[in-house]
Design a protein around this motif. Structure first.
Motif, PDB file in Angstrom:
ATOM      1  N   PHE A  65       0.808  -1.213   0.000  1.00 36.23           N
ATOM      2  CA  PHE A  65       0.000   0.000   0.000  1.00 36.23           C
ATOM      3  C   PHE A  65       0.842   1.264   0.000  1.00 36.23           C
ATOM      4  CE2 PHE A  65       0.680  -0.869   4.503  1.00 36.23           C
ATOM      5  CZ  PHE A  65       0.857   0.388   5.071  1.00 36.23           C
ATOM      6  N   THR A  66       0.226   2.322  -0.488  1.00 40.49           N
ATOM      7  CA  THR A  66       0.778   3.676  -0.408  1.00 40.49           C
ATOM      8  C   THR A  66      -0.340   4.572   0.118  1.00 40.49           C
ATOM      9  OG1 THR A  66       0.202   4.043  -2.738  1.00 40.49           O
ATOM     10  CG2 THR A  66       2.471   3.423  -2.274  1.00 40.49           C
ATOM     11  N   LEU A  67      -0.444   4.636   1.434  1.00 39.62           N
ATOM     12  CA  LEU A  67      -1.439   5.481   2.095  1.00 39.62           C
ATOM     13  C   LEU A  67      -0.695   6.440   3.023  1.00 39.62           C
ATOM     14  CD1 LEU A  67      -4.089   2.780   3.153  1.00 39.62           C
ATOM     15  CD2 LEU A  67      -4.198   4.304   1.167  1.00 39.62           C
ATOM     16  N   VAL A  68      -0.819   7.727   2.787  1.00 41.52           N
ATOM     17  CA  VAL A  68      -0.115   8.681   3.643  1.00 41.52           C
ATOM     18  C   VAL A  68      -0.951   9.078   4.856  1.00 41.52           C
ATOM     19  CG1 VAL A  68       1.309   9.589   1.772  1.00 41.52           C
ATOM     20  CG2 VAL A  68      -0.897  10.651   2.260  1.00 41.52           C
ATOM     21  N   ASP A  69      -2.241   8.748   4.858  1.00 42.40           N
ATOM     22  CA  ASP A  69      -3.090   9.011   6.013  1.00 42.40           C
ATOM     23  C   ASP A  69      -2.792   7.959   7.085  1.00 42.40           C
ATOM     24  OD1 ASP A  69      -5.554   8.588   7.739  1.00 42.40           O
ATOM     25  OD2 ASP A  69      -6.165  10.384   6.616  1.00 42.40           O
ATOM     26  N   TYR A  70      -2.300   8.416   8.235  1.00 40.47           N
ATOM     27  CA  TYR A  70      -1.852   7.493   9.286  1.00 40.47           C
ATOM     28  C   TYR A  70      -2.983   6.597   9.785  1.00 40.47           C
ATOM     29  CZ  TYR A  70       0.245   5.826  13.633  1.00 40.47           C
ATOM     30  OH  TYR A  70       0.721   5.031  14.647  1.00 40.47           O
ATOM     31  N   ALA A  71      -4.165   7.165   9.999  1.00 40.43           N
ATOM     32  CA  ALA A  71      -5.287   6.380  10.528  1.00 40.43           C
ATOM     33  C   ALA A  71      -5.680   5.263   9.562  1.00 40.43           C
ATOM     34  CB  ALA A  71      -6.478   7.292  10.797  1.00 40.43           C
ATOM     35  N   LEU A  72      -5.699   5.563   8.262  1.00 44.95           N
ATOM     36  CA  LEU A  72      -6.062   4.544   7.268  1.00 44.95           C
ATOM     37  C   LEU A  72      -5.013   3.445   7.203  1.00 44.95           C
ATOM     38  CD1 LEU A  72      -7.426   6.722   4.296  1.00 44.95           C
ATOM     39  CD2 LEU A  72      -8.733   5.551   6.084  1.00 44.95           C
ATOM     40  N   SER A  73      -3.745   3.826   7.192  1.00 42.17           N
ATOM     41  CA  SER A  73      -2.692   2.812   7.101  1.00 42.17           C
ATOM     42  C   SER A  73      -2.658   1.934   8.354  1.00 42.17           C
ATOM     43  CB  SER A  73      -1.325   3.478   6.876  1.00 42.17           C
ATOM     44  OG  SER A  73      -0.989   4.334   7.956  1.00 42.17           O
ATOM     45  N   GLU A  74      -2.912   2.527   9.535  1.00 49.73           N
ATOM     46  CA  GLU A  74      -2.961   1.752  10.774  1.00 49.73           C
ATOM     47  C   GLU A  74      -4.081   0.721  10.741  1.00 49.73           C
ATOM     48  OE1 GLU A  74      -1.476   1.658  14.262  1.00 49.73           O
ATOM     49  OE2 GLU A  74       0.042   1.839  12.697  1.00 49.73           O
ATOM     50  N   LYS A  75      -5.251   1.145  10.259  1.00 48.21           N
ATOM     51  CA  LYS A  75      -6.392   0.240  10.174  1.00 48.21           C
ATOM     52  C   LYS A  75      -6.117  -0.900   9.201  1.00 48.21           C
ATOM     53  CE  LYS A  75     -10.617  -1.230  10.772  1.00 48.21           C
ATOM     54  NZ  LYS A  75     -10.989  -1.946  12.020  1.00 48.21           N
ATOM     55  N   LEU A  76      -5.488  -0.585   8.087  1.00 44.35           N
ATOM     56  CA  LEU A  76      -5.150  -1.604   7.095  1.00 44.35           C
ATOM     57  C   LEU A  76      -4.158  -2.605   7.677  1.00 44.35           C
ATOM     58  CD1 LEU A  76      -5.180  -2.760   4.225  1.00 44.35           C
ATOM     59  CD2 LEU A  76      -3.459  -1.055   3.605  1.00 44.35           C
ATOM     60  N   GLU A  77      -3.121  -2.113   8.341  1.00 46.44           N
ATOM     61  CA  GLU A  77      -2.110  -3.012   8.906  1.00 46.44           C
ATOM     62  C   GLU A  77      -2.699  -3.881  10.012  1.00 46.44           C
ATOM     63  OE1 GLU A  77       2.137  -0.793   8.344  1.00 46.44           O
ATOM     64  OE2 GLU A  77       0.786   0.069   9.848  1.00 46.44           O
ATOM     65  N   GLN A  78      -3.574  -3.309  10.827  1.00 47.19           N
ATOM     66  CA  GLN A  78      -4.211  -4.076  11.897  1.00 47.19           C
ATOM     67  C   GLN A  78      -5.045  -5.226  11.331  1.00 47.19           C
ATOM     68  OE1 GLN A  78      -6.729  -1.742  14.500  1.00 47.19           O
ATOM     69  NE2 GLN A  78      -7.794  -3.557  15.267  1.00 47.19           N
ATOM     70  N   THR A  79      -5.836  -4.929  10.306  1.00 48.26           N
ATOM     71  CA  THR A  79      -6.672  -5.967   9.688  1.00 48.26           C
ATOM     72  C   THR A  79      -5.814  -7.057   9.066  1.00 48.26           C
ATOM     73  OG1 THR A  79      -8.411  -4.346   9.225  1.00 48.26           O
ATOM     74  CG2 THR A  79      -8.461  -6.388   7.961  1.00 48.26           C
ATOM     75  N   CYS A  80      -4.714  -6.672   8.444  1.00 46.97           N
ATOM     76  CA  CYS A  80      -3.826  -7.656   7.823  1.00 46.97           C
ATOM     77  C   CYS A  80      -3.200  -8.567   8.882  1.00 46.97           C
ATOM     78  CB  CYS A  80      -2.740  -6.952   7.016  1.00 46.97           C
ATOM     79  SG  CYS A  80      -3.342  -6.216   5.482  1.00 46.97           S
ATOM     80  N   ARG A  81      -2.821  -7.996  10.021  1.00 47.44           N
ATOM     81  CA  ARG A  81      -2.265  -8.819  11.107  1.00 47.44           C
ATOM     82  C   ARG A  81      -3.303  -9.821  11.607  1.00 47.44           C
ATOM     83  NH1 ARG A  81       0.148  -3.825  12.711  1.00 47.44           N
ATOM     84  NH2 ARG A  81      -1.600  -3.414  14.130  1.00 47.44           N
ATOM     85  N   GLU A  82      -4.533  -9.366  11.741  1.00 46.70           N
ATOM     86  CA  GLU A  82      -5.599 -10.240  12.249  1.00 46.70           C
ATOM     87  C   GLU A  82      -5.873 -11.410  11.314  1.00 46.70           C
ATOM     88  OE1 GLU A  82      -8.849  -7.596  12.718  1.00 46.70           O
ATOM     89  OE2 GLU A  82      -8.074  -6.656  14.563  1.00 46.70           O
ATOM     90  N   HIS A  83      -5.654 -11.213  10.017  1.00 49.92           N
ATOM     91  CA  HIS A  83      -5.966 -12.265   9.044  1.00 49.92           C
ATOM     92  C   HIS A  83      -4.712 -12.935   8.478  1.00 49.92           C
ATOM     93  CE1 HIS A  83      -9.772 -10.042   9.178  1.00 49.92           C
ATOM     94  NE2 HIS A  83     -10.337 -11.168   8.798  1.00 49.92           N
ATOM     95  N   GLY A  84      -3.563 -12.638   9.082  1.00 45.65           N
ATOM     96  CA  GLY A  84      -2.324 -13.300   8.671  1.00 45.65           C
ATOM     97  C   GLY A  84      -1.853 -12.934   7.283  1.00 45.65           C
TER      98      GLY A  84
END
Length: 276
Positions: A65-84
């Motif tokens: 991903f290329t997301l400069v919005d911190y809140a969006l990138s955090e949410k994306l990374e969190q979801t990816c961790r949850e689903h491996g």
């Protein structure tokens, strides 16, 4: 060899071009493995991201991903961790390096590289010029070009010119056609870099045969005759040698590789003219 496939999710707050180029460059290094690309451009709100997350959950895979919005990138990374799902920000390491060296923080501006800047309008101007000067059109003002491509039919002059135009280079192309004289101005140009594009007879014939097949045209023509094609290429080589125009063999080159070689020649040509 049987191919295997994996899902590749590309999430961008801009056009996604950066992600697409990088991911394809990486994927090309793995033989027998292909990515199923899921591209999500212009993701700039939680609602848009929610749809992306649902798709990732449905078809897990690598996420770039290329997301400069911190809140969006955090949410994306969190979801990816949850689903491996392995997840990586392509921009963050580069931004961190810039910040470390420059000692300045960066602006969180999605799509900042696509703003309507002087460089943007230069590319548009170059593209308009290139389209108007394709295939030997409007030869009366070839001197206004920055690069002029010459070559026989099917040496990728048009796509190469368009690629260069997207890099801001005004490009014209002139086809070398048996029995058709060259524009008078061509051999007396001063400002533009003139580059000859050549290829092997086998490659030219193959492309021309495919072209005739798509047009449902007869193949009994000098256009695909080996001796005729060989002579066309020999004449184009002699023309370039006579005028000391650099030549590039495109037989095994991609458009990008050809354009990169031309850009390198153009920088040398441009510097030489600045010194004069």
């Amino acid at each position: 060899m049987q191919r295997s496939y994996f899902h590749l999710h590309l999430v961008s707050d801009s056009t996604g071009e950066t992600l697409l180029s990088l991911s394809r460059a990486a994927a090309a290094q793995y033989q027998g493995i292909s990515s199923i690309e899921h591209i999500y451009p212009l993701v700039r709100s939680p609602e848009q991201l929610a749809r992306v997350l649902a798709a990732i959950e449905s078809e897990p895979g690598i996420v770039l991903f290329t997301l400069v919005d911190y809140a969006l990138s955090e949410k994306l990374e969190q979801t990816c961790r949850e689903h491996g799902c392995p997840c990586m920000s392509i921009l963050q390491p580069v931004l961190s390096l810039f910040q470390s060296y420059l000692g300045a923080t960066f602006d969180h501006r999605p799509g900042a590289q696509h703003t309507l800047s002087t460089e943007y309008f230069r590319r548009i101007d170059a593209l308009n010029f290139t389209l108007m000067h394709d295939d030997g059109q409007m030869t009366e003002d070839l001197e206004e070009a920055e690069v002029v491509l010459v070559g026989v039919s099917r040496t990728s002059k048009t796509p190469t010119g368009i690629y260069l135009a997207n890099r801001g280079i005004k490009t014209a192309n002139v086809p070398l056609v048996p029995g058709v004289p060259l524009p008078d101005r061509l051999e007396h140009l001063v400002k533009p870099l003139i580059v000859g594009l050549v290829a092997s007879p086998e490659r030219i014939i193959q492309i021309r045969q495919n072209r005739l097949l798509s047009l449902q045209a007869a193949e009994d023509t000098p256009y695909v005759d080996r001796d005729a094609v060989t002579e066309e290429i020999a004449q184009s080589r002699r023309l370039c040698a006579r005028h000391n125009w650099p030549m590039i063999d495109v037989t095994r080159r991609s458009i990008e590789e050809t354009a990169a070689a031309i850009l390198e020649l153009y920088q040398v040509h441009r510097l030489a003219h600045l010194v004069q």
